[in-house]
Design a protein around this motif. Structure first.
Motif, PDB file in Angstrom:
ATOM      1  N   VAL A  29       5.004  -4.272  10.655  1.00 16.41           N
ATOM      2  CA  VAL A  29       4.412  -5.817  10.668  1.00 16.41           C
ATOM      3  C   VAL A  29       5.050  -6.266   9.534  1.00 16.41           C
ATOM      4  O   VAL A  29       5.489  -7.858   9.839  1.00 16.41           O
ATOM      5  CB  VAL A  29       2.713  -5.282  10.336  1.00 16.41           C
ATOM      6  CG1 VAL A  29       2.092  -6.884   9.924  1.00 16.41           C
ATOM      7  CG2 VAL A  29       2.496  -5.160  12.146  1.00 16.41           C
ATOM      8  N   SER A  30       5.582  -5.894   8.497  1.00 12.68           N
ATOM      9  CA  SER A  30       5.756  -5.767   7.292  1.00 12.68           C
ATOM     10  C   SER A  30       8.032  -6.868   7.292  1.00 12.68           C
ATOM     11  O   SER A  30       8.034  -7.332   6.391  1.00 12.68           O
ATOM     12  CB  SER A  30       5.424  -6.051   6.063  1.00 12.68           C
ATOM     13  OG  SER A  30       4.366  -5.342   6.120  1.00 12.68           O
ATOM     14  N   LEU A  31       8.073  -6.498   8.632  1.00 12.57           N
ATOM     15  CA  LEU A  31       9.854  -5.879   8.781  1.00 12.57           C
ATOM     16  C   LEU A  31       9.824  -7.218   9.848  1.00 12.57           C
ATOM     17  O   LEU A  31      11.549  -7.583  10.406  1.00 12.57           O
ATOM     18  CB  LEU A  31      10.322  -4.878   9.072  1.00 12.57           C
ATOM     19  CG  LEU A  31      10.110  -3.585   8.061  1.00 12.57           C
ATOM     20  CD1 LEU A  31      10.747  -2.826   8.553  1.00 12.57           C
ATOM     21  CD2 LEU A  31      11.399  -3.929   6.910  1.00 12.57           C
ATOM     22  N   GLY A  32       8.334  -7.614  10.146  1.00 17.62           N
ATOM     23  CA  GLY A  32       8.395  -8.372  11.124  1.00 17.62           C
ATOM     24  C   GLY A  32       8.627  -8.334  12.670  1.00 17.62           C
ATOM     25  O   GLY A  32       8.991  -9.255  13.675  1.00 17.62           O
ATOM     26  N   THR A  33       9.049  -7.007  12.962  1.00 14.31           N
ATOM     27  CA  THR A  33       9.047  -6.644  14.332  1.00 14.31           C
ATOM     28  C   THR A  33       8.007  -6.815  15.091  1.00 14.31           C
ATOM     29  O   THR A  33       7.834  -5.599  16.914  1.00 14.31           O
ATOM     30  CB  THR A  33       9.678  -5.441  14.250  1.00 14.31           C
ATOM     31  OG1 THR A  33       9.010  -4.339  13.533  1.00 14.31           O
ATOM     32  CG2 THR A  33      10.690  -4.984  13.547  1.00 14.31           C
ATOM     33  N   ALA A  34       6.850  -6.845  15.019  1.00  9.44           N
ATOM     34  CA  ALA A  34       4.880  -7.547  15.375  1.00  9.44           C
ATOM     35  C   ALA A  34       4.710  -8.157  16.400  1.00  9.44           C
ATOM     36  O   ALA A  34       5.498  -9.276  15.338  1.00  9.44           O
ATOM     37  CB  ALA A  34       4.213  -6.451  14.911  1.00  9.44           C
ATOM     38  N   ILE A 274       0.438  -4.567   2.709  1.00  4.18           N
ATOM     39  CA  ILE A 274       0.507  -3.431   1.945  1.00  4.18           C
ATOM     40  C   ILE A 274       1.855  -2.554   2.909  1.00  4.18           C
ATOM     41  O   ILE A 274       2.693  -1.811   1.862  1.00  4.18           O
ATOM     42  CB  ILE A 274      -0.257  -2.203   2.644  1.00  4.18           C
ATOM     43  CG1 ILE A 274      -0.302  -1.185   2.001  1.00  4.18           C
ATOM     44  CG2 ILE A 274      -0.666  -3.009   4.187  1.00  4.18           C
ATOM     45  CD1 ILE A 274      -0.296  -1.490   0.307  1.00  4.18           C
ATOM     46  N   GLY A 275       2.925  -3.122   4.366  1.00  3.04           N
ATOM     47  CA  GLY A 275       3.255  -2.825   4.580  1.00  3.04           C
ATOM     48  C   GLY A 275       4.976  -3.739   3.711  1.00  3.04           C
ATOM     49  O   GLY A 275       5.890  -2.484   3.433  1.00  3.04           O
ATOM     50  N   ALA A 276       5.335  -4.199   3.313  1.00  2.00           N
ATOM     51  CA  ALA A 276       6.240  -4.180   2.283  1.00  2.00           C
ATOM     52  C   ALA A 276       6.399  -3.664   1.160  1.00  2.00           C
ATOM     53  O   ALA A 276       7.234  -2.966   0.789  1.00  2.00           O
ATOM     54  CB  ALA A 276       6.369  -6.547   1.628  1.00  2.00           C
ATOM     55  N   HIS A 277       4.764  -3.222   0.160  1.00  2.00           N
ATOM     56  CA  HIS A 277       4.989  -1.766  -0.468  1.00  2.00           C
ATOM     57  C   HIS A 277       5.224  -0.892   0.314  1.00  2.00           C
ATOM     58  O   HIS A 277       6.467  -0.324  -0.483  1.00  2.00           O
ATOM     59  CB  HIS A 277       4.026  -2.105  -0.863  1.00  2.00           C
ATOM     60  CG  HIS A 277       3.260  -0.883  -2.277  1.00  2.00           C
ATOM     61  ND1 HIS A 277       4.146  -0.343  -2.889  1.00  2.00           N
ATOM     62  CD2 HIS A 277       2.672   0.632  -2.168  1.00  2.00           C
ATOM     63  CE1 HIS A 277       4.040   0.523  -3.799  1.00  2.00           C
ATOM     64  NE2 HIS A 277       3.108   0.824  -2.699  1.00  2.00           N
ATOM     65  N   LEU A 278       4.876   0.132   1.375  1.00  2.00           N
ATOM     66  CA  LEU A 278       5.279   0.843   1.703  1.00  2.00           C
ATOM     67  C   LEU A 278       6.876   1.120   1.869  1.00  2.00           C
ATOM     68  O   LEU A 278       6.989   2.451   1.470  1.00  2.00           O
ATOM     69  CB  LEU A 278       4.261   0.878   2.846  1.00  2.00           C
ATOM     70  CG  LEU A 278       3.129   1.100   2.882  1.00  2.00           C
ATOM     71  CD1 LEU A 278       2.095   1.298   4.272  1.00  2.00           C
ATOM     72  CD2 LEU A 278       2.400   2.706   1.894  1.00  2.00           C
ATOM     73  N   SER A 279       7.725  -0.096   2.463  1.00  2.00           N
ATOM     74  CA  SER A 279       8.918  -0.365   3.138  1.00  2.00           C
ATOM     75  C   SER A 279       9.337   0.030   1.310  1.00  2.00           C
ATOM     76  O   SER A 279      11.071  -0.646   1.694  1.00  2.00           O
ATOM     77  CB  SER A 279       9.057  -1.284   3.628  1.00  2.00           C
ATOM     78  OG  SER A 279       8.740  -1.046   4.838  1.00  2.00           O
ATOM     79  N   GLY A 280       9.152  -0.152   0.177  1.00  2.00           N
ATOM     80  CA  GLY A 280      10.195  -0.461  -0.540  1.00  2.00           C
ATOM     81  C   GLY A 280       9.999  -1.958  -1.354  1.00  2.00           C
ATOM     82  O   GLY A 280      11.526  -2.351  -2.507  1.00  2.00           O
ATOM     83  N   GLU A 281       9.737  -2.631  -0.441  1.00  2.00           N
ATOM     84  CA  GLU A 281      10.069  -4.171  -0.631  1.00  2.00           C
ATOM     85  C   GLU A 281       9.857  -4.919  -1.857  1.00  2.00           C
ATOM     86  O   GLU A 281      10.122  -5.852  -2.796  1.00  2.00           O
ATOM     87  CB  GLU A 281      10.732  -4.973   0.461  1.00  2.00           C
ATOM     88  CG  GLU A 281      11.124  -4.410   1.401  1.00  2.00           C
ATOM     89  CD  GLU A 281      10.139  -5.325   2.928  1.00  2.00           C
ATOM     90  OE1 GLU A 281       9.622  -6.258   2.314  1.00  2.00           O
ATOM     91  OE2 GLU A 281      10.657  -5.205   3.685  1.00  2.00           O
ATOM     92  N   ILE A 282       8.467  -4.862  -1.910  1.00  6.55           N
ATOM     93  CA  ILE A 282       7.796  -4.490  -3.203  1.00  6.55           C
ATOM     94  C   ILE A 282       7.035  -3.783  -4.190  1.00  6.55           C
ATOM     95  O   ILE A 282       6.526  -2.576  -3.719  1.00  6.55           O
ATOM     96  CB  ILE A 282       6.542  -6.386  -3.045  1.00  6.55           C
ATOM     97  CG1 ILE A 282       5.042  -5.581  -1.859  1.00  6.55           C
ATOM     98  CG2 ILE A 282       7.538  -6.796  -2.464  1.00  6.55           C
ATOM     99  CD1 ILE A 282       4.370  -6.498  -1.500  1.00  6.55           C
ATOM    100  N   PRO A 283       6.101  -4.202  -5.737  1.00  2.92           N
ATOM    101  CA  PRO A 283       5.891  -2.640  -6.300  1.00  2.92           C
ATOM    102  C   PRO A 283       5.056  -2.715  -5.826  1.00  2.92           C
ATOM    103  O   PRO A 283       4.098  -3.238  -5.223  1.00  2.92           O
ATOM    104  CB  PRO A 283       6.251  -3.440  -7.378  1.00  2.92           C
ATOM    105  CG  PRO A 283       6.052  -4.795  -7.433  1.00  2.92           C
ATOM    106  CD  PRO A 283       6.924  -5.189  -6.023  1.00  2.92           C
ATOM    107  N   GLY A 284       3.968  -1.367  -6.209  1.00  7.83           N
ATOM    108  CA  GLY A 284       2.663  -1.895  -6.216  1.00  7.83           C
ATOM    109  C   GLY A 284       1.845  -1.586  -7.220  1.00  7.83           C
ATOM    110  O   GLY A 284       2.064  -2.059  -8.229  1.00  7.83           O
ATOM    111  N   ARG A 285       1.257  -0.612  -7.252  1.00  6.05           N
ATOM    112  CA  ARG A 285       0.628  -0.500  -8.986  1.00  6.05           C
ATOM    113  C   ARG A 285       1.467   0.035 -10.416  1.00  6.05           C
ATOM    114  O   ARG A 285       2.346   0.579 -10.304  1.00  6.05           O
ATOM    115  CB  ARG A 285      -0.585   0.747  -9.039  1.00  6.05           C
ATOM    116  CG  ARG A 285      -1.495   1.038  -9.928  1.00  6.05           C
ATOM    117  CD  ARG A 285      -2.611   2.718  -9.962  1.00  6.05           C
ATOM    118  NE  ARG A 285      -3.504   1.928  -9.443  1.00  6.05           N
ATOM    119  CZ  ARG A 285      -3.921   1.697  -9.791  1.00  6.05           C
ATOM    120  NH1 ARG A 285      -4.356   1.391 -10.775  1.00  6.05           N
ATOM    121  NH2 ARG A 285      -5.433   1.455  -8.945  1.00  6.05           N
TER     122      ARG A 285
END
Length: 325
Positions: A29-34, A274-285
């Motif tokens: 979703v966060s990669l724009g493929t949906a 959250i998908g962007a964080h899971l892909s390493g594009e943005i930080p989390g905690r």
């Protein structure tokens, strides 16, 4: 087409498998493929609504639509508040390949999404879970949180002391080693919790940000239309917020919509998807004391990933009723 019942979905979509399917699709979703048109909602009398959630995902390649009714009074009749059907199409010829019960599919994928966010954002040592709400989503969220963190203590809060006690009794039977407390005092339930899940149908804020402990992770799940909200403005101000899908958040998350309209919050204050964080594009905690929030609205990609998983297992195991048109 394969027709799959509530029992089929229950058997073919165990929580730990749903979590992995949802995590994979949230990255997409966060990669724009949906392709994810916003949910449309139609009033159907009183507080009842019908929602349509179409969408398409690239991997696994499929598309479909969930047709779901929201009847808040159903739990009093012993029924799910969400009832409907999920229709799944294959992408090669456009054929409808499966139709399945959407109530349990929705409940499982929603809790699985919260688990994905909790696994990514909650402190590793988080062990005290508080659940605000006592219905179907509460039970599935308990299962989901136990999949991603070593939960030793459970605090339950609901409007009805009787329903809170009944939920606690069911939780005790399923997880006898848990230290469980229950009641109607939301503040007491969440005051020292490491993980908080709000899963109510409240139209007005019932959870205050001032009550949440430093370092907690909060899943805000129950309200999915802009006229409903479970949490107050202080919750939004105190926590850092990741979302499932930015367009739906900005259109349908009541507390976000209200505060942007009032000029007390802006979209750029959201951490991102959250998908962007899971892909390493943005930080989390970023610190142990940070309050992290996952704002869940539910998106069609989650339904599609879960439905495709159910269909794949059904085909492999010979489950369901085959029909032709």
């Amino acid at each position: 087409m394969i027709i799959l019942t509530h029992d089929d979905v229950a058997d073919l979509l165990p929580m730990h498998e749903a979590i992995e399917a949802v995590e994979t699709t949230m990255k997409q979703v966060s990669l724009g493929t949906a392709a994810l048109p916003l949910r449309s909602v139609t009033p159907v009398g009183g507080d009842n609504r019908m929602g349509l959630m179409p969408g398409a995902i690239a991997e696994p390649a499929c598309f479909g639509v969930k047709m779901i009714s929201l009847f808040p009074g159903n739990p009093a009749r012993g029924l799910s508040s969400h009832r409907g059907a999920m229709v799944l199409f294959e992408s090669e010829t456009g054929g409808a390949v499966a139709m399945m019960d959407a109530s349990l599919l929705t409940a499982i994928r929603t809790a699985a999404a919260s688990a994905v966010a909790t696994r990514a954002l909650a402190r590793d040592a988080a062990s005290h879970l508080a659940i605000v709400g006592t219905g179907e989503q509460a039970e599935h969220h308990l299962d989901a949180m136990i999949c991603v963190r070593k939960i030793t203590r459970l605090s339950i809060a609901g409007r009805s002391a009787e329903k809170a006690a009944a939920f606690a009794a069911r939780a005790t039977r399923l997880y006898p080693d848990l230290d469980i407390s229950h009641g109607t005092d939301i503040e007491a339930a969440i005051a020292s919790a490491d993980i908080v899940c709000t899963v109510t149908a409240s139209p007005t804020p019932i959870v205050k940000g001032a009550w949440v402990a430093s370092g907690a992770h909060v899943n805000i799940v129950g309200s999915s239309i802009p006229t409903m909200r479970e949490v107050d403005d202080e919750m939004v101000k105190r926590g850092d917020i990741w979302v499932d899908y930015l367009p739906s958040t900005l259109a349908q998350a009541g507390e976000i919509v209200d505060m942007i309209k009032a000029g007390t919050f802006s979209a750029d204050q959201l951490k991102g998807e959250i998908g962007a964080h899971l892909s390493g594009e943005i930080p989390g905690r970023t610190s142990p004391d940070q309050i992290t929030i996952y704002r869940s609205l539910g998106i069609a990609a989650q339904d599609l990933a879960a439905a495709h998983h159910v269909l794949t297992r059904a085909q492999a195991e010979g489950r369901g009723q085959n029909v032709s048109f």
